[in-house]
Scaffold this motif. Structure first.
Motif, mmCIF file in Angstrom:
data_model
loop_
_atom_site.group_PDB
_atom_site.id
_atom_site.type_symbol
_atom_site.label_atom_id
_atom_site.label_comp_id
_atom_site.label_asym_id
_atom_site.label_seq_id
_atom_site.Cartn_x
_atom_site.Cartn_y
_atom_site.Cartn_z
ATOM 1 N N HIS A 60 80.235 34.246 34.699
ATOM 2 C CA HIS A 60 80.648 32.766 33.799
ATOM 3 C C HIS A 60 81.056 33.009 32.442
ATOM 4 C CE1 HIS A 60 77.734 31.561 36.868
ATOM 5 N NE2 HIS A 60 78.322 30.176 37.043
ATOM 6 N N GLN A 61 81.107 34.460 32.443
ATOM 7 C CA GLN A 61 81.219 34.599 31.067
ATOM 8 C C GLN A 61 82.608 34.394 30.721
ATOM 9 O OE1 GLN A 61 82.792 39.259 31.418
ATOM 10 N NE2 GLN A 61 80.994 38.862 31.983
ATOM 11 N N PRO A 101 88.173 40.143 33.488
ATOM 12 C CA PRO A 101 89.862 40.141 31.837
ATOM 13 C C PRO A 101 89.057 38.724 31.120
ATOM 14 C CG PRO A 101 89.974 41.433 33.522
ATOM 15 C CD PRO A 101 88.409 40.587 34.511
ATOM 16 N N PRO A 102 89.760 38.014 29.934
ATOM 17 C CA PRO A 102 89.019 37.114 29.176
ATOM 18 C C PRO A 102 90.570 36.407 29.576
ATOM 19 C CG PRO A 102 89.202 38.933 27.455
ATOM 20 C CD PRO A 102 89.633 39.244 28.774
ATOM 21 N N LYS A 103 90.500 35.126 30.130
ATOM 22 C CA LYS A 103 91.686 34.135 30.367
ATOM 23 C C LYS A 103 92.969 34.069 29.075
ATOM 24 C CE LYS A 103 89.395 30.915 33.501
ATOM 25 N NZ LYS A 103 88.748 29.465 33.313
ATOM 26 N N SER A 126 94.364 32.074 28.626
ATOM 27 C CA SER A 126 93.896 30.495 26.871
ATOM 28 C C SER A 126 92.342 30.857 26.450
ATOM 29 C CB SER A 126 93.676 29.493 28.209
ATOM 30 O OG SER A 126 92.312 29.777 28.709
ATOM 31 N N SER A 127 91.865 32.164 26.831
ATOM 32 C CA SER A 127 90.839 32.348 26.578
ATOM 33 C C SER A 127 90.861 32.567 24.809
ATOM 34 C CB SER A 127 89.814 33.578 27.069
ATOM 35 O OG SER A 127 89.803 33.261 27.801
ATOM 36 N N THR A 128 89.942 32.316 24.063
ATOM 37 C CA THR A 128 89.937 32.089 22.038
ATOM 38 C C THR A 128 89.099 33.270 21.967
ATOM 39 O OG1 THR A 128 88.167 30.944 21.819
ATOM 40 C CG2 THR A 128 91.182 30.715 21.922
ATOM 41 N N TYR A 129 88.226 34.103 22.581
ATOM 42 C CA TYR A 129 87.091 35.033 22.395
ATOM 43 C C TYR A 129 87.500 35.916 22.890
ATOM 44 C CZ TYR A 129 86.388 35.428 27.437
ATOM 45 O OH TYR A 129 86.417 36.231 29.289
ATOM 46 N N ALA A 130 88.599 36.521 22.836
ATOM 47 C CA ALA A 130 88.968 38.813 23.115
ATOM 48 C C ALA A 130 88.718 38.929 21.712
ATOM 49 C CB ALA A 130 89.886 38.606 23.834
#
Ligand code: FSO
Ligand code: SF4
Length: 545
Positions: free
Chosen positions: A288-289, A309-311, A313-317
């Motif tokens: 769920h990360q 791996p972050p998507k 569209s992720s903004t957290y990397a």
């Protein structure tokens, strides 16, 4: 690439172009090379061991390398390149220690191996990678052993980080790796696999000793799942040593700290309760990360797997840091300090101060902390509940969570179990049911969480204690059923440990490992009664019968 080491392997057969986990072909091939090099280094270190000249540096290197290749631990090709270079330089260092004459042929060949030759061997499936074993049963046993020692290496590294080491464990890991290159018979390999289970028990016992000596015995604890008001750091993975160092370095900094997934059991230890800025557990299990890290807003620290791996569209990397054996291209990495001091988390702490506080995603508490010491303290109550019939059966539901839809089986199973049963859990599998209202039986919660996946050792100790209290000859005569969910190689070593303790009729799901060939699976079924899972209703009926 070819990889089938985890439960989510493509089509239940093997990942061949890109891992379902996100591992690239490049990283998979680098991992295979690194595992191959650990086998050569193992042979040299075993030879040196005979003259009591084994290298501690190589012991640590092998354990670290194996941990790096566990599912979802490290996706960074550069880190593997560096590790491979290190393997070659360690080989050169060890060479000087070896006798100049009468060396076994395989060591002589390894001493002259070049990177170019290693590449050619990989391209032609010679000795490097899963497919280098042609016979499917030999391949199956060798991989079962390799995945077992990968899991063992992870636990050995956690213990070592806390100052607890046992040369017998390092020696076994090296023997096991070396044995996968030898012309052993099926029976000899099965013997090694069973020995791996025995050493797994030793390794988990050592880690239990390390954890409890350093942090005290886990105790029944309610853990907050809501949020505070300050900027924060979320710590994921399993390494308590890293968590403690970070908590020390964030004291009075205005930063709050939360646990994610397998770091939840830290809250159960007395030593961690003294940190008032350790606020609670945020989010759910590893897969769920993407959502959890997005809403957390703060900095995230991975101490071990599972990374996804972050998507795109992720903004957290840019808020994620890795340390230890973990890595991911684009995440920042905190190195081990070279002088034996604690890691320096100052960059991560400074970063956290610039972040918004976490968004609240839930409120309330979850309960856990039922490792062996706490359960033994409740022994009278537990025994009485069994004798009076208030508790009819225990279900060991340890293991892992995962992304597959079919894992909803475990939530349904927990929910539909008769109310006079108790679930004993450990590992991230618990997130399938630890927030359900399953109630208690005369004050004993119906879900007893012992801790992390390695704390399955506690569940085995609890079973052994009950066997003693009830004066039984056989652990399998207890009213305990085993319905275990697996995902990666630490679950493999937990399974081998349970088998070595004589536990039979373990149900393993959501699917059986694809690295078990039909013949090897048949041996496990015949000798240990291993089985898969079916429908929730049918399974509950047959377990309760
Ligand atoms: Fe889970 Fe991941 Fe702990 Fe594993 S977070 S799946 S078996 O790494 O080690 O239980
Ligand atoms: Fe596939 Fe699992 Fe290997 Fe990843 S670890 S490549 S998902 S088998």
């Amino acid at each position: 690439m070819f990889c089938y080491q985890c439960q989510e392997t493509a089509q239940g057969c093997g990942c061949t172009t890109k891992g379902v986990c996100g591992k690239t072909d490049e990283v998979a091939n680098l991992q295979d090379k690194l595992v191959y090099l650990t086998k050569g280094l193992s042979k040299i270190n075993l030879a040196l061991r005979q003259a009591a000249k084994q290298s501690k540096e190589v012991n640590h290197f092998i354990v670290d390398s194996l941990f790096m290749t566990i599912t979802n631990a490290n996706f960074d090709p550069q880190r593997f390149e560096v590790q491979i270079q290190k393997a070659f330089s360690l080989r050169e260092k060890l060479k000087a220690e070896l006798p100049k004459e009468n060396l076994p042929q395989d060591i002589v060949a390894f001493l002259s191996l070049t990177e170019q030759r290693l590449q050619q061997m990989q391209e032609s499936n010679q000795q490097v990678g899963v497919l280098s074993s042609e016979n499917e049963d030999m391949r199956s046993l060798k991989e079962l052993l390799t995945y077992g020692v990968k899991g063992m290496a992870a636990y050995a590294q956690h213990s070592a980080n806390l100052g607890y080491e046992d040369d017998e464990i390092y020696s076994f890991i090296q023997q096991a790796l070396a044995s996968t290159t030898e012309a052993l018979s099926v029976d000899e390999l099965i013997t090694m696999v069973l020995k791996c289970g025995e050493m797994a028990v030793k390794t988990m016992a050592l880690l239990d000793k390390a954890n409890t000596s350093k942090f005290g015995n886990p105790e029944s604890t309610k853990v907050n799942i809501g949020v505070g008001k300050r900027p924060a750091i979320l710590v994921s993975g399993h390494d308590f040593n890293d968590l403690q160092d970070l908590l020390e370095q964030t004291q009075d900094s205005g930063i709050e700290v939360y646990t994610h997934c397998e770091m939840l059991p830290a809250h159960y230890y007395p030593a961690f309760k003294q940190y008032k800025h350790l606020i609670g557990n945020y989010g759910s299990s590893w897969w769920h990360q993407n959502e959890d890290f997005e809403s957390f807003n703060g900095v995230i620290l991975f101490t071990t797997n599972c990374i996804i791996p972050p998507k795109s569209s992720s903004t957290y990397a840019d808020r994620v840091y890795t340390t230890g054996s973990t890595g991911f291209t684009g995440f920042k990495h905190i190195e081990q300090s070279s002088n034996g001091k604690s890691k320096d988390f100052s960059a991560l702490i400074a970063h956290a101060k610039t972040c918004k506080p976490p968004a609240e995603i839930e409120q309330g508490e979850i309960i856990g902390g039922f490792a062996h010491h706490q359960v033994f303290a409740l022994a009278d109550k537990v025994v009485e509940a069994v004798k009076s019939g208030a508790v009819r059966k225990f279900f060991v539901m340890a293991g892992c969570d995962g992304r597959l839809k079919s894992r909803s089986y475990y939530s349904e199973f927990a929910e539909l179990l008769p109310k006079d049963t108790v679930i004993l859990t450990a590992g991230c599998a618990k997130y399938r049911y630890n927030k359900l209202s399953l109630g208690d039986i005369s004050g004993i919660p119906r879900v007893l969480d012992a801790g992390q996946c390695n704390d399955s050792y506690s569940l085995a100790l609890i079973a052994l204690k009950l066997k003693e209290v009830f004066g039984l000859e056989d652990i399998n005569s207890l009213p305990i059923a085993y319905n275990i969910a697996w995902y990666e190689q630490k679950a493999v070593i937990v399974l081998l440990a349970l088998l070595s303790l004589g536990v039979k009729n373990i149900h393993l799901g959501p699917t059986l490992p694809s690295f078990l060939s039909p013949n090897v699976a048949a041996v496990l079924v015949k000798n240990f009664g291993i089985a898969g899972i079916g429908s929730v209703d049918e399974d509950i009926k047959s377990f309760m019968a």
